[in-house]
Design a protein around this motif. Sequence first.
Motif, PDB file in Angstrom:
ATOM      1  N   ILE A 155      36.073  38.248  41.978  1.00 56.58           N
ATOM      2  CA  ILE A 155      36.550  39.351  42.819  1.00 56.58           C
ATOM      3  C   ILE A 155      35.445  39.780  43.787  1.00 56.58           C
ATOM      4  O   ILE A 155      34.390  40.256  43.346  1.00 56.58           O
ATOM      5  CB  ILE A 155      36.961  40.571  41.945  1.00 56.58           C
ATOM      6  N   PRO A 156      35.651  39.611  45.103  1.00 54.34           N
ATOM      7  CA  PRO A 156      34.602  40.004  46.060  1.00 54.34           C
ATOM      8  C   PRO A 156      34.090  41.439  45.867  1.00 54.34           C
ATOM      9  O   PRO A 156      32.896  41.688  45.982  1.00 54.34           O
ATOM     10  CB  PRO A 156      35.290  39.825  47.410  1.00 54.34           C
ATOM     11  N   VAL A 157      34.968  42.377  45.539  1.00 52.42           N
ATOM     12  CA  VAL A 157      34.540  43.759  45.351  1.00 52.42           C
ATOM     13  C   VAL A 157      33.846  43.945  43.977  1.00 52.42           C
ATOM     14  O   VAL A 157      33.258  44.979  43.695  1.00 52.42           O
ATOM     15  CB  VAL A 157      35.755  44.715  45.563  1.00 52.42           C
ATOM     16  N   SER A 158      33.942  42.916  43.146  1.00 53.97           N
ATOM     17  CA  SER A 158      33.187  42.818  41.896  1.00 53.97           C
ATOM     18  C   SER A 158      33.548  43.841  40.808  1.00 53.97           C
ATOM     19  O   SER A 158      32.677  44.298  40.065  1.00 53.97           O
ATOM     20  CB  SER A 158      31.683  42.906  42.215  1.00 53.97           C
ATOM     21  N   ARG A 159      34.805  44.200  40.751  1.00 55.62           N
ATOM     22  CA  ARG A 159      35.280  45.085  39.673  1.00 55.62           C
ATOM     23  C   ARG A 159      36.801  45.034  39.636  1.00 55.62           C
ATOM     24  O   ARG A 159      37.429  44.574  40.588  1.00 55.62           O
ATOM     25  CB  ARG A 159      34.820  46.532  39.918  1.00 55.62           C
ATOM     26  N   PHE A 160      37.382  45.517  38.525  1.00 49.69           N
ATOM     27  CA  PHE A 160      38.829  45.705  38.465  1.00 49.69           C
ATOM     28  C   PHE A 160      39.187  46.958  39.280  1.00 49.69           C
ATOM     29  O   PHE A 160      38.357  47.851  39.460  1.00 49.69           O
ATOM     30  CB  PHE A 160      39.285  45.911  37.011  1.00 49.69           C
ATOM     31  N   GLY A 161      40.430  47.014  39.740  1.00 49.23           N
ATOM     32  CA  GLY A 161      40.887  48.182  40.504  1.00 49.23           C
ATOM     33  C   GLY A 161      41.396  49.287  39.592  1.00 49.23           C
ATOM     34  O   GLY A 161      41.665  49.069  38.403  1.00 49.23           O
TER      35      GLY A 161
ATOM     36  N   ILE B 279      44.052  45.239  37.729  1.00 52.15           N
ATOM     37  CA  ILE B 279      43.991  46.708  37.720  1.00 52.15           C
ATOM     38  C   ILE B 279      43.827  47.164  36.260  1.00 52.15           C
ATOM     39  O   ILE B 279      44.472  46.610  35.362  1.00 52.15           O
ATOM     40  CB  ILE B 279      45.287  47.319  38.319  1.00 52.15           C
ATOM     41  N   LYS B 280      42.993  48.180  36.057  1.00 49.93           N
ATOM     42  CA  LYS B 280      42.702  48.658  34.693  1.00 49.93           C
ATOM     43  C   LYS B 280      43.881  49.407  34.084  1.00 49.93           C
ATOM     44  O   LYS B 280      44.089  50.596  34.387  1.00 49.93           O
ATOM     45  CB  LYS B 280      41.500  49.605  34.728  1.00 49.93           C
TER      46      LYS B 280
ATOM     47  N   GLY C 213      40.876  43.687  45.704  1.00 49.30           N
ATOM     48  CA  GLY C 213      39.415  43.631  45.848  1.00 49.30           C
ATOM     49  C   GLY C 213      38.926  42.430  46.634  1.00 49.30           C
ATOM     50  O   GLY C 213      37.774  42.035  46.505  1.00 49.30           O
ATOM     51  N   GLY C 214      39.853  41.856  47.434  1.00 46.78           N
ATOM     52  CA  GLY C 214      39.423  40.783  48.334  1.00 46.78           C
ATOM     53  C   GLY C 214      39.630  39.374  47.808  1.00 46.78           C
ATOM     54  O   GLY C 214      39.182  38.400  48.415  1.00 46.78           O
ATOM     55  N   MET C 215      40.333  39.235  46.672  1.00 45.25           N
ATOM     56  CA  MET C 215      40.603  37.878  46.158  1.00 45.25           C
ATOM     57  C   MET C 215      41.515  37.175  47.153  1.00 45.25           C
ATOM     58  O   MET C 215      42.512  37.741  47.590  1.00 45.25           O
ATOM     59  CB  MET C 215      41.295  37.952  44.787  1.00 45.25           C
ATOM     60  N   TYR C 216      41.182  35.956  47.490  1.00 44.64           N
ATOM     61  CA  TYR C 216      41.978  35.238  48.499  1.00 44.64           C
ATOM     62  C   TYR C 216      43.356  34.905  47.941  1.00 44.64           C
ATOM     63  O   TYR C 216      43.477  34.363  46.854  1.00 44.64           O
ATOM     64  CB  TYR C 216      41.271  33.957  48.920  1.00 44.64           C
TER      65      TYR C 216
ATOM     66  N   GLU D 113      36.491  42.009  31.886  1.00 46.37           N
ATOM     67  CA  GLU D 113      36.165  42.356  33.277  1.00 46.37           C
ATOM     68  C   GLU D 113      34.819  41.745  33.702  1.00 46.37           C
ATOM     69  O   GLU D 113      34.677  41.250  34.819  1.00 46.37           O
ATOM     70  CB  GLU D 113      36.153  43.888  33.468  1.00 46.37           C
ATOM     71  N   LYS D 114      33.863  41.760  32.805  1.00 44.18           N
ATOM     72  CA  LYS D 114      32.519  41.237  33.133  1.00 44.18           C
ATOM     73  C   LYS D 114      32.598  39.769  33.540  1.00 44.18           C
ATOM     74  O   LYS D 114      31.943  39.324  34.466  1.00 44.18           O
ATOM     75  CB  LYS D 114      31.597  41.375  31.918  1.00 44.18           C
ATOM     76  N   GLN D 115      33.444  39.024  32.808  1.00 45.74           N
ATOM     77  CA  GLN D 115      33.558  37.597  33.075  1.00 45.74           C
ATOM     78  C   GLN D 115      34.362  37.340  34.358  1.00 45.74           C
ATOM     79  O   GLN D 115      34.030  36.457  35.139  1.00 45.74           O
ATOM     80  CB  GLN D 115      34.246  36.940  31.869  1.00 45.74           C
TER      81      GLN D 115
END
Length: 242
Positions: free
Chosen positions: A203-209, A186-187, A238-241, A196-198
């Motif tokens: 993260i399935p949703v592809s971004r920080f929350g 989370i930001k 964001g869907g991380m298992y 965050e880019k790396q």
Amino acid sequence: MKCALVTGGSRGIGRAICIKLAAMDYYVLVNYKANEEEAEKTMSLLRGKGGNGELLKFDVGNKAQVTQVLGGWIEKNAESNIEVLVNNAGVKDDVLLMWMKDEQWDTVINTSLNGFFYVTKLVLQNMLMQKYGRIINIVSLSGLKGLPGQTNYSAAKGGVIAATKALAQEVGRRNITVNAVAPGFIKTDMTEGLDEKQLRSLIPVSRFGEPEEVAHAVGFFASAESAYITGEVLSINGGMYS
Ligand code: NDP
């Protein structure tokens, strides 16, 4: 007066939770440890949205301070009920276990795990008498799956997850629910140094929350309508298992 206490409400996720609970008509007790300027900023944001509350400065991991400041407030405000408690204050101090200093272990455990105990024990007395309460603990993905470099933090958050499940069973009969929210990335200031880019690829949703996305779930658990949900841990990652 209907009150909510948010520990570590001066910044990040705690600030967003304070604003959310104020929008739910709670008088918000904004706890912080040291950063008065940021705590004041939370209060003005909350007031800007028509809410109200006050600042309570204490270190959640310091039993004497919790007793003096929070215990003192409870004693002085006997007509007010803290209906919602959000145990959000937390710190991380990452290092591999083989290089971890005693203080790094102690501070992280003390803030999340002992802090949960000191604060919850005080607030619970009145919830038990009122036969109503909502306790929400902010844990972490790290406490669910364990993360290398975070044995102290994983242990602290894992401990709070287990305590959430145990306490939920102790107090359910009194209409008090105890749940946990487990954020991923989370930001906030806590993740400021991370790239965050790396990390996006994990993260399935592809971004920080955003902190507000965690606050949304806290508001759900805090609502009166969530009375039949207790002892749960909700991942917001964001869907991380996990
Ligand atoms: P921040 O570092 O942005 O803010 C931490 C907050 O906790 C501040 O308000 C700080 O107060 C307060 N605090 C720290 N130590 C104490 C203490 N001993 N007593 C009272 N208050 C204290 O953190 P986040 O908003 O990112 O994190 C909030 C919670 O969410 C933490 O429990 C964290 O472990 C958890 N979390 C965060 C994630 C993330 O990606 N950001 C992921 C998973 C979990 P002050 O301003 O006075 O220093």
